[in-house]
Design a protein around this motif. Structure first.
Motif, short mmCIF file in Angstrom:
data_model
loop_
_atom_site.label_atom_id
_atom_site.label_comp_id
_atom_site.label_asym_id
_atom_site.label_seq_id
_atom_site.Cartn_x
_atom_site.Cartn_y
_atom_site.Cartn_z
N LYS A 82 12.46 -7.13 15.60
CA LYS A 82 12.38 -6.04 14.63
C LYS A 82 11.51 -6.45 13.45
O LYS A 82 10.67 -5.67 12.98
N ASP A 83 11.69 -7.68 12.95
CA ASP A 83 10.86 -8.18 11.85
C ASP A 83 9.39 -8.21 12.27
O ASP A 83 8.51 -7.85 11.49
N ASN A 84 9.14 -8.65 13.49
CA ASN A 84 7.77 -8.71 14.00
C ASN A 84 7.15 -7.32 14.04
O ASN A 84 5.99 -7.13 13.65
N GLN A 85 7.91 -6.34 14.52
CA GLN A 85 7.43 -4.96 14.57
C GLN A 85 7.12 -4.44 13.17
O GLN A 85 6.08 -3.81 12.95
N ASN A 86 8.01 -4.72 12.21
CA ASN A 86 7.79 -4.29 10.83
C ASN A 86 6.53 -4.94 10.26
O ASN A 86 5.74 -4.29 9.55
N LEU A 87 6.31 -6.22 10.55
CA LEU A 87 5.12 -6.91 10.05
C LEU A 87 3.85 -6.35 10.67
O LEU A 87 2.82 -6.22 9.99
N HIS A 88 3.90 -5.99 11.96
CA HIS A 88 2.73 -5.36 12.59
C HIS A 88 2.40 -4.03 11.94
O HIS A 88 1.22 -3.72 11.69
N GLU A 89 3.43 -3.24 11.65
CA GLU A 89 3.21 -1.95 11.00
C GLU A 89 2.63 -2.13 9.60
O GLU A 89 1.71 -1.43 9.19
N GLU A 90 3.18 -3.10 8.85
CA GLU A 90 2.67 -3.38 7.51
C GLU A 90 1.23 -3.87 7.57
O GLU A 90 0.38 -3.47 6.76
N ASN A 91 0.92 -4.73 8.55
CA ASN A 91 -0.43 -5.23 8.73
C ASN A 91 -1.41 -4.09 9.03
O ASN A 91 -2.52 -4.05 8.47
N ASN A 92 -1.00 -3.16 9.89
CA ASN A 92 -1.85 -2.01 10.21
C ASN A 92 -2.09 -1.15 8.97
O ASN A 92 -3.20 -0.66 8.75
N LEU A 93 -1.05 -0.96 8.15
CA LEU A 93 -1.18 -0.18 6.92
C LEU A 93 -2.15 -0.86 5.96
O LEU A 93 -3.02 -0.21 5.36
N LEU A 94 -2.03 -2.17 5.82
CA LEU A 94 -2.93 -2.90 4.92
C LEU A 94 -4.38 -2.86 5.42
O LEU A 94 -5.31 -2.74 4.61
N LYS A 95 -4.59 -2.93 6.73
CA LYS A 95 -5.94 -2.81 7.27
C LYS A 95 -6.52 -1.43 6.96
O LYS A 95 -7.71 -1.30 6.62
N LEU A 96 -5.70 -0.40 7.07
CA LEU A 96 -6.14 0.95 6.76
C LEU A 96 -6.52 1.07 5.28
O LEU A 96 -7.55 1.64 4.93
N LYS A 97 -5.70 0.48 4.40
CA LYS A 97 -5.99 0.51 2.96
C LYS A 97 -7.29 -0.22 2.66
O LYS A 97 -8.10 0.23 1.83
N ILE A 98 -7.53 -1.36 3.33
CA ILE A 98 -8.78 -2.11 3.12
C ILE A 98 -9.97 -1.27 3.56
O ILE A 98 -11.00 -1.22 2.86
N ASP A 99 -9.85 -0.58 4.70
CA ASP A 99 -10.94 0.28 5.16
C ASP A 99 -11.23 1.39 4.15
O ASP A 99 -12.40 1.70 3.87
N ILE A 100 -10.18 1.99 3.60
CA ILE A 100 -10.37 3.05 2.61
C ILE A 100 -11.03 2.50 1.36
O ILE A 100 -11.97 3.10 0.80
N LEU A 101 -10.58 1.32 0.89
CA LEU A 101 -11.18 0.71 -0.30
C LEU A 101 -12.65 0.34 -0.06
O LEU A 101 -13.49 0.51 -0.96
N LEU A 102 -12.99 -0.14 1.13
CA LEU A 102 -14.39 -0.46 1.43
C LEU A 102 -15.25 0.80 1.45
O LEU A 102 -16.40 0.79 0.98
#
Length: 127
Positions: free
Chosen positions: A79-99
């Motif tokens: 469950k922790d791993n799944q949550n971290l994957h989701e958070e990682n995907n969200l952060l990647k999306l935020k980085i793409d938007i900021l770029l």
């Protein structure tokens, strides 16, 4: 063929009568019969090589902590791993938007710089 060869060996013998003690468990009430015949049993547990596993909800669950992580710990880690994957995907999306925002701002800044340069050249030509 002589008839004496087979004789009466194929006729069944009478079975001995049952003893009355074997019928004594038929007089048990519902709770006693569950306890006697094992109708209400707990989870199936097996001990193999020092590891104890139990059959729960269609899965074999490791209950001993020796050598391997317990089933509950594995579930928590998944469950922790799944949550971290989701958070990682969200952060990647935020980085793409900021770029994208940075690229847009850089383009606008470059455009304004060129416009200022053209205005200065036009002003210097007028003089």
């Amino acid at each position: 063929m002589p008839l004496g060869l087979f004789g009466n060996k194929f006729s069944p013998k009478k079975t001995p009568p049952r003893r009355a003690q074997s019928l004594s468990n038929l007089h048990l009430d519902a709770d006693e019969s569950k306890a006697e015949f094992g109708i209400d049993y707990g989870p199936v547990k097996v001990s193999l090589g020092g590891n104890e596993v139990a059959f729960e909800n269609g899965l074999w669950v490791n209950e001993s902590g020796s050598g391997a992580a317990s089933h509950k710990e594995v579930q928590r880690l998944k469950k922790d791993n799944q949550n971290l994957h989701e958070e990682n995907n969200l952060l990647k999306l935020k980085i793409d938007i900021l770029l994208d925002m940075l690229a847009e701002t850089s383009a606008i800044s470059h455009f304004h710089g060129n416009e200022v340069k053209q205005l200065r050249e036009a002003r210097s030509k007028k003089r």
